[in-house]
Enzyme design. Sequence first.
Site, PDB file in Angstrom:
ATOM      1  N   GLY A   1       3.557   7.809  22.537  1.00  0.00           N
ATOM      2  CA  GLY A   1       4.039   9.040  21.913  1.00  0.00           C
ATOM      3  C   GLY A   1       4.414   8.761  20.466  1.00  0.00           C
ATOM      4  N   LEU A   2       4.719   9.803  19.750  1.00  0.00           N
ATOM      5  CA  LEU A   2       5.093   9.673  18.343  1.00  0.00           C
ATOM      6  C   LEU A   2       6.377   8.861  18.170  1.00  0.00           C
ATOM      7  CD1 LEU A   2       4.517  13.363  17.151  1.00  0.00           C
ATOM      8  CD2 LEU A   2       3.187  11.347  16.446  1.00  0.00           C
ATOM      9  N   SER A   3       6.563   8.337  16.987  1.00  0.00           N
ATOM     10  CA  SER A   3       7.822   7.683  16.641  1.00  0.00           C
ATOM     11  C   SER A   3       8.944   8.716  16.789  1.00  0.00           C
ATOM     12  CB  SER A   3       7.757   7.183  15.186  1.00  0.00           C
ATOM     13  OG  SER A   3       8.965   6.572  14.823  1.00  0.00           O
ATOM     14  N   GLY A   4      10.006   8.346  17.482  1.00  0.00           N
ATOM     15  CA  GLY A   4      11.123   9.254  17.688  1.00  0.00           C
ATOM     16  C   GLY A   4      10.990  10.170  18.890  1.00  0.00           C
ATOM     17  N   ALA A   5       9.900  10.050  19.640  1.00  0.00           N
ATOM     18  CA  ALA A   5       9.703  10.916  20.810  1.00  0.00           C
ATOM     19  C   ALA A   5      10.641  10.541  21.953  1.00  0.00           C
ATOM     20  CB  ALA A   5       8.254  10.872  21.285  1.00  0.00           C
ATOM     21  N   GLY A   6      11.052   9.266  22.020  1.00  0.00           N
ATOM     22  CA  GLY A   6      11.951   8.825  23.087  1.00  0.00           C
ATOM     23  C   GLY A   6      11.372   7.762  23.990  1.00  0.00           C
ATOM     24  N   LYS A   7      10.284   7.124  23.576  1.00  0.00           N
ATOM     25  CA  LYS A   7       9.620   6.114  24.416  1.00  0.00           C
ATOM     26  C   LYS A   7      10.563   4.992  24.821  1.00  0.00           C
ATOM     27  CE  LYS A   7       6.662   5.257  21.221  1.00  0.00           C
ATOM     28  NZ  LYS A   7       7.250   6.222  20.286  1.00  0.00           N
ATOM     29  N   THR A   8      11.191   4.364  23.852  1.00  0.00           N
ATOM     30  CA  THR A   8      12.046   3.210  24.139  1.00  0.00           C
ATOM     31  C   THR A   8      13.264   3.618  24.951  1.00  0.00           C
ATOM     32  OG1 THR A   8      11.263   2.063  22.168  1.00  0.00           O
ATOM     33  CG2 THR A   8      13.354   1.314  23.109  1.00  0.00           C
TER      34      THR A   8
ATOM     35  N   SER B   1       1.005   3.399  20.076  1.00  0.00           N
ATOM     36  CA  SER B   1      -0.406   3.295  20.484  1.00  0.00           C
ATOM     37  C   SER B   1      -1.148   4.610  20.228  1.00  0.00           C
ATOM     38  CB  SER B   1      -0.549   2.825  21.937  1.00  0.00           C
ATOM     39  OG  SER B   1       0.342   3.436  22.813  1.00  0.00           O
TER      40      SER B   1
END
Length: 186
Positions: free
Chosen positions: A12-19, A86
Amino acid sequence: MNYPGMTLWFTGLSGAGKTTIALGVLHEIKARNYRVEMLDGDAIRCHLSKGLGFSKEDRDTNIRRIGFVASLLSRNGVVVIVAAISPYREIRDEIRCNTTNFVEVYVKAPLEVCEARDVKGLYAKARAGKIHNFTGIDDPYEAPLNPEIICYTDSETVEESVAKVITALEKRAYIFTPQNSAVDTN
């Protein structure tokens, strides 16, 4: 007891909440006594992919490296959680084809929500022309076409997204619901 490994790939985009979601899932899986490792895109760039830039070729190399490590770990019974932007669909699909037990999680949030969450100010720098090839601004993000799981982080809480991922993994028998340890007195 031995369990088959798997790779849980958050994109997902940077800041989407992946981590954030990946860490919640990591803690839940670890609490169930599975062998689990997390490969975070930012950490990988500092160590395994140090020196790579942000051209498409360098990004593909970075993702292939992450995918290779994830595949090695998962085939040895580890639940591997990857949290990496990615951005290119083709390379994610390549990793999927080369990895047994691959589950893609699309962490979806509108660009404006990601920009509002950006504590590092990267989106503002990209919009000002100070950062080039920034995903979502002047470099594309190709959303997955058929992810196994979608987390809508603009409308779900972190807890709801984590629960959604855990439930999906249980339904696919990658992890199992912990057995109740209480003794039946009836």
